[in-house]
Design an enzyme around this catalytic site. Sequence first.
Site, PDB file in Angstrom:
ATOM      1  N   SER A 688     -27.322 -52.069  -1.235  1.00 31.09           N
ATOM      2  CA  SER A 688     -28.068 -50.969  -0.613  1.00 31.09           C
ATOM      3  C   SER A 688     -29.369 -50.635  -1.345  1.00 31.09           C
ATOM      4  CB  SER A 688     -27.188 -49.719  -0.534  1.00 31.09           C
ATOM      5  OG  SER A 688     -26.825 -49.265  -1.823  1.00 31.09           O
ATOM      6  N   LYS A 731     -24.489 -40.114  -0.681  1.00 31.66           N
ATOM      7  CA  LYS A 731     -25.871 -40.395  -1.077  1.00 31.66           C
ATOM      8  C   LYS A 731     -26.823 -39.274  -0.651  1.00 31.66           C
ATOM      9  CE  LYS A 731     -25.325 -45.432  -1.001  1.00 31.66           C
ATOM     10  NZ  LYS A 731     -25.713 -46.704  -0.342  1.00 31.66           N
TER      11      LYS A 731
END
Length: 784
Positions: A688, A731
Site C-alpha cells: 500500500s 489508516k
Amino acid sequence: MEITEKAKDCEIYSELTVPVVALRGMVMFPSMLLHFDIGRKQSILALEEAMKNGQNVFVTAQKDVKLDEPNSDGIYSIGVSAKVRQIIHQPGGMARALVEGCHRAKIEEIVTVKPFIRAKIKPIQEISSKKTVPCKALSRKTKDMFVEYLNLSPRMPPDLVIGVHAIKDSGQLADFIVSNIPLDFEEKQKILEDFNEDSRLEKTIVYLAKEFDILKIENDLANQLKDSIDRRQKEYFLREQMKVISEELGEEDDPRLDAEKYKKKIKMLKLGKASTEKLYEEVERFSHMPVASSESGTIKNYLDFCISLPWNKRSKENCDIKKAESILAEDHYGLEDVKERIIEFLAARKLSKVSSSQILCLVGPPGVGKTSVSESLARAIGKKYARISLGGLRDEAEIRGHRKTYVGAMPGRIISTIKKVGVKNPLILLDEIDKLSKDYHGDPGSALLETLDPEQNKAFCDHFVDLDFDLSEVFFVATANDRTKIPEPLADRLEIINLYSYTHEEKFNIAIKHLVPKQLKKSGLTSRNFVIQKPALHTLIDGYTHEAGIRELERKITSLMRKTAKLLVTEKEKKIKVDEKTLEKMLGPKKFKKENKNKNKSEVGVVRGLAWTAVGGETMPIEVSLMKGKGKVHVTGSLGEVMKESAKLAVSYIRSNSEKLGIKSDFYITTDIHIHAPEGAVPKDGPSAGVTMTTALVSALSSIPARQDVAMTGEITLKGHVLPIGGLKEKTMAAYRAGVKTVIIPSGNESDLLKVDSSVKKAINFVMADNLDKVFKTALVTSK
C-alpha cells in the site's frame, strides 16, 4: 537321548551305499539311541528302505532348518552310520523311528536323490586319546563340571550322573555330554566333525563352562522372582491384617465404602451408557486398591474430578434483546457497529432456538475494549463468564489435557474452566487467539479446531477425563489483534467482528463517563476533591497519548489521581483542579505535539503515507534524496520485500513516463536514488506504500514540492493504476489524529468509507484515485 554300548551288529566296512535321513535342528552321535518323529515322505521312504536292506542308514543334520526337502547340498557330509531299530506308523502320514548310532562316517558320493537321497559312505577313523595324566585330569574335570551342571539344572534326569561316571573313553564322554546340554545344532555338528578324542573333550569343557554360567544366571533370576513374589504375598497378608484392624477400630479408610459412595454419585449424574460403564470400571479398580498405594490416589483424584464436572447443570440464559442492548450501551461508549453486530447475532441465536452457533471473534488493536465487550456480553445474556489466556500457548496438552497414566497428569484448560464455573453453558473468552505458537509438544491451534467446531464439540474428549463432554452449549468468544495471524482452518470457524481505533471525541467521552469515575473509586477520591477540566483532558488525549485504544489514557488519569492524593495528604489541599498548566506540572512536557507549522508547508521529496499495524493505523512519511551517481537505488528503513518491490515498480513507472512527467530520461544513469522510511527500527512491509513512494520520487526528480497536509495509500501497477488496499478505517483514523486535511485513497475502496467514523469524514476530504495522474494532481504543488 542316551548313549549305549556299541551295537553288536554294527559291522566294519570300507564303503557302503545306504539311504540318507536328514535331521532338522538335531545332531546324532555314535552309540546314541535316538527317538524322533518323521513327517517328511522322503525320510519315511529312506527308513523303510533301510529296514528292508540290513537296517543300515546314514543320519546327518540339514544345514537350513527352514527347508522342507533339502537336496544333497543342503546336508552336512559328516554324520553317523546307524541302525534302524523300529518304525511305528501313526495317523496323518506321520511315523516315529528308533535309531541307534554306530560310528562316524562321511559321504563319499551321492548315488541318487529321488525318491530319497542314497549315498556311498565311508567310516571315519578317529584319533584315540593319548591316555596321559593331563588327559585323565581333563576327563575327570569334565565329569565333575557336568555333575555340578546337572545339580543346578532341574530339567535333567538324575540317572545321567551314573551314565557319565560309567564312561571311560574320552571321545565317548565328549559325545555323551554334548548330546545332553542345550547347544545349537551347529555347535554340536562341530563336535561331531572333530575326530580327535582329546581335542573333542577340550571343546566340550569350554561349551560346558559357558552353559554352566548361563544356568547360574537363570537360577539367580528365578530366585529373585521367587523372593519378589514372596514379598508381595507378605505385603498382601499384612494389608489384610491392617484392614481387619481398621474395621475393629471403626476407622473409615475402607476403599470399598468409598467405592459405594462413588457409585451412588455416578448414578445421580445420569450419564450415557459408555461413560457410566467407564466410571464404574474405575470405581471397581479403586475398590481393590490398597489405600496407601499411589495408584489408588490417582484413581481417586480422577473420579473426584469427573464427578465434579457439570454434566447436566446449566445457568438460565437471558433472551431479552432490549436488556442486552441496554447493558452494552451502559458499559461501552461508541462501538455502535460492534454493538449492532452482537445484537444481530443474539437475535439470530434466539430465533434458532439452539444453543450451538458460530463462534464470535473480536479483532482489533489493544485497548479498544475487546475483553470488556465480552464481559458485558456475558452479563447481558445472563451467562457465567470465564477467561482463558492463549497468548504464548505452545503445548497441545494445555487444551486437551494429559493422559491420566502420566505422573502429574492434569486436565486441559477448557474442561478445567468448565469445572470451575460449575455449569455446562458458560461464556468462555479465548483471549489472544492470534498469539498461539507451536513446537515439538504439538499445535494447540489444531487442538482448538475440534473445540470450536459446533459439529464436533458435542463429543469433546479431554485426554485426562477420557469421556465425551458436550461443549455445544458453551458460548465461545475469541479475541485477536491481527486477523492474519490466526491459522486459516481456525479462522474459518469464527465469526469475525472488527473493533477499530477510537476517535478523539470517543476517547474524551469514554474518559468522562467511564475512566474518571472508575479511577476515582479506586484511588479513594471524589468529584469534590478532584476535577479535571475539559481543555486539560483534551490536551491529555492529544499531547500525552498516541494509541488506538485507551489503556495509556487510563494510566495517565490514574497517575494524575495518585499525585492528587499525595497533595491532599501531604500539603493538606482540599481540592485539586487539573487545568493545562497543572497537567504539565504533574506529567511533564507533552510527548506528542501537532506539527502545525509544517502542515501547510510543501516539501520536495517528502510525502506522507498511511500504514496499518496490529495496534492501529499510523502515518508513515516517505523521504527521497537524489545524488550524482550511476543510477543505484538505495532503500532503507527496515522495509520488507514487498515494499522494496514497490520501490522498483515506482522507478520503472517513472522511467517509462519520464517525458510526460517532465523528468530527464537519463536520470536512472546519472542519479543515485535513496528512499527512506523513518523509524528505521520498526519493520515495515506491504504494497500500500506504492503510491506514496512513486509520488515522493516524482517530487524529488521533478523538484516539485509535495503538500504536507495530504496523506495517501494505495498499491500501484506498472501501468500506473491504483489498486485497493486493506485497513482503510485504521489508516484514516491515523490521518485524523495527525491533523491531515486530505487523504487520497484507491477508487476501489470507496465502499469502505461507509465504515469510517462520521467525525473523520467531516474533518478529512477524501479523494478517489484510480490512476497516478490524479494522485500527482492532488498531492504535488503545481505553479499557476
